[in-house]
Write an enzyme that holds these catalytic residues in place. Structure first.
Site, mmCIF file in Angstrom:
data_model
loop_
_atom_site.group_PDB
_atom_site.id
_atom_site.type_symbol
_atom_site.label_atom_id
_atom_site.label_comp_id
_atom_site.label_asym_id
_atom_site.label_seq_id
_atom_site.Cartn_x
_atom_site.Cartn_y
_atom_site.Cartn_z
ATOM 1 N N ASN A 39 -59.332 46.392 148.286
ATOM 2 C CA ASN A 39 -60.526 45.615 147.968
ATOM 3 C C ASN A 39 -61.493 46.449 147.122
ATOM 4 O OD1 ASN A 39 -60.773 47.033 150.431
ATOM 5 N ND2 ASN A 39 -62.450 45.751 151.129
ATOM 6 N N GLU A 41 -65.368 46.130 146.044
ATOM 7 C CA GLU A 41 -66.613 45.381 146.233
ATOM 8 C C GLU A 41 -67.582 45.626 145.078
ATOM 9 O OE1 GLU A 41 -67.854 46.324 150.256
ATOM 10 O OE2 GLU A 41 -66.249 45.068 151.065
ATOM 11 N N CYS A 50 -60.536 40.999 146.794
ATOM 12 C CA CYS A 50 -59.741 41.377 147.956
ATOM 13 C C CYS A 50 -58.538 42.234 147.562
ATOM 14 C CB CYS A 50 -59.244 40.126 148.674
ATOM 15 S SG CYS A 50 -60.505 39.242 149.580
ATOM 16 N N GLU A 52 -55.452 41.801 148.409
ATOM 17 C CA GLU A 52 -54.311 40.963 148.020
ATOM 18 C C GLU A 52 -54.411 40.574 146.542
ATOM 19 O OE1 GLU A 52 -56.306 40.661 150.594
ATOM 20 O OE2 GLU A 52 -55.327 39.807 152.344
ATOM 21 N N CYS A 83 -57.958 36.075 153.616
ATOM 22 C CA CYS A 83 -58.962 35.010 153.505
ATOM 23 C C CYS A 83 -58.325 33.763 152.874
ATOM 24 C CB CYS A 83 -60.156 35.482 152.686
ATOM 25 S SG CYS A 83 -59.862 35.528 150.900
ATOM 26 N N CYS A 86 -57.284 34.101 149.251
ATOM 27 C CA CYS A 86 -56.080 34.923 149.043
ATOM 28 C C CYS A 86 -54.824 34.184 149.488
ATOM 29 C CB CYS A 86 -56.207 36.262 149.757
ATOM 30 S SG CYS A 86 -57.288 37.374 148.846
HETATM 31 N N1 THU Z 1 -60.834 41.606 152.502
HETATM 32 C C1 THU Z 1 -59.653 41.856 151.864
HETATM 33 O O1 THU Z 1 -59.609 42.641 150.904
HETATM 34 N N2 THU Z 1 -58.549 41.226 152.317
HETATM 35 C C2 THU Z 1 -58.494 40.466 153.435
HETATM 36 O O2 THU Z 1 -57.409 39.999 153.792
HETATM 37 C C3 THU Z 1 -59.717 40.194 154.213
HETATM 38 C C4 THU Z 1 -60.980 40.686 153.599
HETATM 39 C C5 THU Z 1 -62.033 42.350 152.058
HETATM 40 C C6 THU Z 1 -63.085 41.586 151.305
HETATM 41 C C7 THU Z 1 -64.304 42.455 151.535
HETATM 42 O O3 THU Z 1 -64.307 43.505 150.579
HETATM 43 C C8 THU Z 1 -64.062 43.068 152.908
HETATM 44 O O4 THU Z 1 -62.693 42.896 153.181
HETATM 45 C C9 THU Z 1 -64.889 42.445 154.020
HETATM 46 O O5 THU Z 1 -64.762 41.061 154.020
#
Ligand code: THU
Length: 130
Positions: A39, A41, A50, A52, A83, A86
């Site tokens: 991920n 941000e 994310c 994925e 999520c 994804c």
């Molecule tokens: N996140 C992912 O990268 N993948 C997931 O399957 C669930 C959530 C990330 C998004 C964000 O940067 C952090 O986790 C918190 O939500």
């Protein structure tokens, strides 16, 4: 390196200063190659991506368009669940029987297929009248 180890390794590179929730994803493409993502941000929170999505982007950039296996890991009390966005992204490139392994850093794993994760997904078939 196993798919799990690749996901664990890329997770460490995650850029998650706002949530402090680092996620690693590793996917296997149809030709057997693996691709990883973490991920990323952003201070403008909705611009974050994310793990994925990163792995999928890498697969596409490397010329592969179908995935056959997915592994996602985070430091969570229960296996990390992709999520909704994804799930839709994964379904674009994987059949319903593709297994997604969701894992914790502590080693707990839960396996679900894409069709279990995304029942009734919006697919290309819905566009058939266009
Ligand atoms: N996140 C992912 O990268 N993948 C997931 O399957 C669930 C959530 C990330 C998004 C964000 O940067 C952090 O986790 C918190 O939500």
């Amino acid at each position: 390196m196993t798919l799990k180890d690749q996901a664990l390794k890329v997770r460490e590179k995650a850029y998650a200063p706002y949530s402090n929730f680092k996620v690693g994803a590793a996917i296997v493409a149809e030709n057997g190659e693996t691709f990883v993502g973490c991920n990323v941000e952003n201070v403008a929170y909705p611009e974050g991506t994310c793990a994925e999505a990163g792995a999928i982007a890498s697969m596409i950039a490397n010329g592969q368009t179908r995935l056959t296996e997915v592994y996602v890991v985070a430091d969570a009390p229960m296996p990390v669940s992709p999520c909704g966005g994804c799930r839709q992204k994964l379904i674009e490139f994987g059949n319903g029987d593709v297994v997604v392994t969701m894992a914790t850093l502590g080693g707990v794993e839960q396996k679900m297929t894409l069709s279990e994760l995304m029942p009734g997904a919006f697919t290309e078939e819905h566009l058939e009248n266009t």
